[in-house]
Design an enzyme around this catalytic site. Structure first.
Site, PDB file in Angstrom:
ATOM      1  N   ASP A 176       2.929   3.747   1.479  1.00 53.27           N
ATOM      2  CA  ASP A 176       1.641   3.388   2.080  1.00 53.27           C
ATOM      3  C   ASP A 176       1.563   3.829   3.534  1.00 53.27           C
ATOM      4  O   ASP A 176       2.507   3.632   4.299  1.00 53.27           O
ATOM      5  CB  ASP A 176       1.466   1.859   2.057  1.00 53.27           C
ATOM      6  CG  ASP A 176       0.718   1.377   0.836  1.00 53.27           C
ATOM      7  OD1 ASP A 176      -0.111   2.129   0.293  1.00 53.27           O
ATOM      8  OD2 ASP A 176       0.969   0.220   0.427  1.00 53.27           O
ATOM      9  N   LYS A 188       0.026   7.029   0.418  1.00 54.42           N
ATOM     10  CA  LYS A 188      -1.154   6.359  -0.135  1.00 54.42           C
ATOM     11  C   LYS A 188      -1.995   5.827   1.008  1.00 54.42           C
ATOM     12  O   LYS A 188      -1.448   5.254   1.953  1.00 54.42           O
ATOM     13  CB  LYS A 188      -0.740   5.216  -1.068  1.00 54.42           C
ATOM     14  CG  LYS A 188      -1.926   4.382  -1.556  1.00 54.42           C
ATOM     15  CD  LYS A 188      -1.588   3.534  -2.763  1.00 54.42           C
ATOM     16  CE  LYS A 188      -0.931   2.222  -2.461  1.00 54.42           C
ATOM     17  NZ  LYS A 188      -1.724   1.315  -1.608  1.00 54.42           N
ATOM     18  N   GLU A 234      -5.810   3.717   1.977  1.00 54.91           N
ATOM     19  CA  GLU A 234      -6.870   2.869   1.434  1.00 54.91           C
ATOM     20  C   GLU A 234      -8.246   3.357   1.868  1.00 54.91           C
ATOM     21  O   GLU A 234      -8.426   3.800   3.005  1.00 54.91           O
ATOM     22  CB  GLU A 234      -6.672   1.426   1.915  1.00 54.91           C
ATOM     23  CG  GLU A 234      -5.373   0.815   1.421  1.00 54.91           C
ATOM     24  CD  GLU A 234      -5.203  -0.649   1.815  1.00 54.91           C
ATOM     25  OE1 GLU A 234      -6.139  -1.243   2.398  1.00 54.91           O
ATOM     26  OE2 GLU A 234      -4.121  -1.185   1.537  1.00 54.91           O
ATOM     27  N   ASP A 270       2.728  -1.517   1.598  1.00 54.39           N
ATOM     28  CA  ASP A 270       2.704  -2.330   2.822  1.00 54.39           C
ATOM     29  C   ASP A 270       2.548  -3.812   2.480  1.00 54.39           C
ATOM     30  O   ASP A 270       2.509  -4.660   3.376  1.00 54.39           O
ATOM     31  CB  ASP A 270       1.651  -1.832   3.824  1.00 54.39           C
ATOM     32  CG  ASP A 270       0.237  -1.884   3.287  1.00 54.39           C
ATOM     33  OD1 ASP A 270       0.046  -2.227   2.101  1.00 54.39           O
ATOM     34  OD2 ASP A 270      -0.699  -1.569   4.061  1.00 54.39           O
ATOM     35  N   SER A 271       2.507  -4.119   1.181  1.00 52.55           N
ATOM     36  CA  SER A 271       2.634  -5.517   0.738  1.00 52.55           C
ATOM     37  C   SER A 271       3.941  -6.112   1.258  1.00 52.55           C
ATOM     38  O   SER A 271       4.105  -7.335   1.260  1.00 52.55           O
ATOM     39  CB  SER A 271       2.595  -5.591  -0.792  1.00 52.55           C
ATOM     40  OG  SER A 271       3.526  -4.685  -1.359  1.00 52.55           O
ATOM     41  N   GLU A 295      -7.579  -1.496  -7.419  1.00 56.85           N
ATOM     42  CA  GLU A 295      -7.085  -2.879  -7.298  1.00 56.85           C
ATOM     43  C   GLU A 295      -8.227  -3.874  -7.433  1.00 56.85           C
ATOM     44  O   GLU A 295      -9.257  -3.754  -6.749  1.00 56.85           O
ATOM     45  CB  GLU A 295      -6.385  -3.056  -5.932  1.00 56.85           C
ATOM     46  CG  GLU A 295      -5.866  -4.485  -5.745  1.00 56.85           C
ATOM     47  CD  GLU A 295      -4.887  -4.648  -4.586  1.00 56.85           C
ATOM     48  OE1 GLU A 295      -4.506  -3.639  -3.958  1.00 56.85           O
ATOM     49  OE2 GLU A 295      -4.492  -5.806  -4.327  1.00 56.85           O
TER      50      GLU A 295
HETATM   51  O1  KIV Z   1       1.007  -2.512  -0.800  1.00 54.13           O
HETATM   52  C1  KIV Z   1       1.047  -2.570  -2.030  1.00 54.13           C
HETATM   53  O2  KIV Z   1       1.961  -3.139  -2.629  1.00 54.13           O
HETATM   54  C2  KIV Z   1      -0.023  -1.941  -2.780  1.00 54.13           C
HETATM   55  C3  KIV Z   1      -0.159  -2.326  -4.221  1.00 54.13           C
HETATM   56  C4  KIV Z   1      -0.794  -3.655  -4.306  1.00 54.13           C
HETATM   57  C5  KIV Z   1      -0.896  -1.312  -5.000  1.00 54.13           C
HETATM   58  O3  KIV Z   1      -0.788  -1.203  -2.248  1.00 54.13           O
END
Ligand code: KIV
Length: 259
Positions: A82, A110, A112, A43-44, A177
């Site tokens: 994510d 994934k 958090e 989600d970056s 992270e």
């Molecule tokens: O969203 C993302 O790119 C991430 C990485 C920083 C691990 O979660």
């Protein structure tokens, strides 16, 4: 395609796992050809594609769209997607949303934080899960900004306990992270599942970078853990291959990229 058990076997053999974030089909094809082990639809994308200050505005529709794009460009590399902000607030909501991402082409989701009940619910419904501890971008306001986590003894103990609890709940992989390298080393040694570090030192079982951070695209501040692999490369695909080779050889990251 590698199974999650293959990644555990790589950890046991001491073979490093190379991961990059990926948001579209063209890069997915280049990354697969360059030998990347896992593609992360992070989600970056809210920051590097959409220009937002954080990841909080990213929607399920955004994640489904980019997962479909990445899946269209790769067929032999597992895709992790994510769960965006607030899409995993309850176990039932997380299951509905994880299923949408799996339908879009993800092989694992994934999430958090130490959401053990959510992890158990997803695993009970055969969904592979990657945890994410340390600096968790969706909690940027709660954490008071982009800061290294687990620097003091209490913080380090909490992250270690959360990592153990998540493994017990069933996660298959764990992203760490922005934590001190010494803490990441300790967590990696204590877990049976692989750890994937970003700003977590050289001793994790694998490494992940945001694509833009390894191509030298830094619209804002350059993160300490970033490295421009394009600088010495013949092109983008060569830069990705150099990243993969550096991770596999244990040449990246170095102390210079670590906390
Ligand atoms: O969203 C993302 O790119 C991430 C990485 C920083 C691990 O979660």
């Amino acid at each position: 395609m590698k199974t999650w058990a293959d990644f555990v076997a790589m950890k046991a053999r001491g073979e490093k796992i190379a991961v990059l974030t990926c948001y579209d089909a063209s890069f997915a094809t280049l990354m697969e050809r360059a030998g990347i082990d896992l593609l992360l639809v992070g989600d970056s994308l809210g920051m590097v594609l959409q220009g937002a200050a954080d990841t909080l505005g990213v929607t399920m529709a955004d994640m489904e769209y980019h997962t479909r794009c990445v899946a269209a460009g790769s067929d032999a590399t597992p895709i992790i997607t994510d769960m965006p902000y607030a899409s995993d607030s309850t176990p039932a909501m997380a299951l509905d949303n994880a299923r949408r991402l799996i339908r879009a082409g993800a092989h694992m989701v994934k999430l958090e934080g130490a959401k053990c009940a959510v992890v158990r619910h997803l695993k009970a419904h055969d969904i592979a899960v990657c945890g994410h501890l340390g600096f968790t971008p969706q909690s940027v306001h709660e954490l008071g900004g982009y800061k290294v986590q687990g620097r003091d003894e209490r913080g380090a103990r909490q992250i270690l306990e959360e990592a153990r609890a998540l493994q017990h709940a069933g996660i298959d992989l764990l992203v760490l992270e922005m934590v001190p390298a010494s803490l990441a080393r300790q967590i990696t040694a204590q877990l049976a599942i692989p750890t994937i570090g970003i700003g977590a030192g050289p001793d994790c079982d694998g490494q992940v970078l945001v694509l833009h951070d390894m191509l030298g695209i830094y619209p804002g501040k350059t993160p300490k853990f970033a490295h421009n692999f394009l600088q010495q490369a013949a092109g983008v695909e060569d830069a990705i291959a150099r990243y993969v080779a550096a991770v596999k050889a244990g040449h990246f990251p170095t102390a210079e990229h670590s906390f």
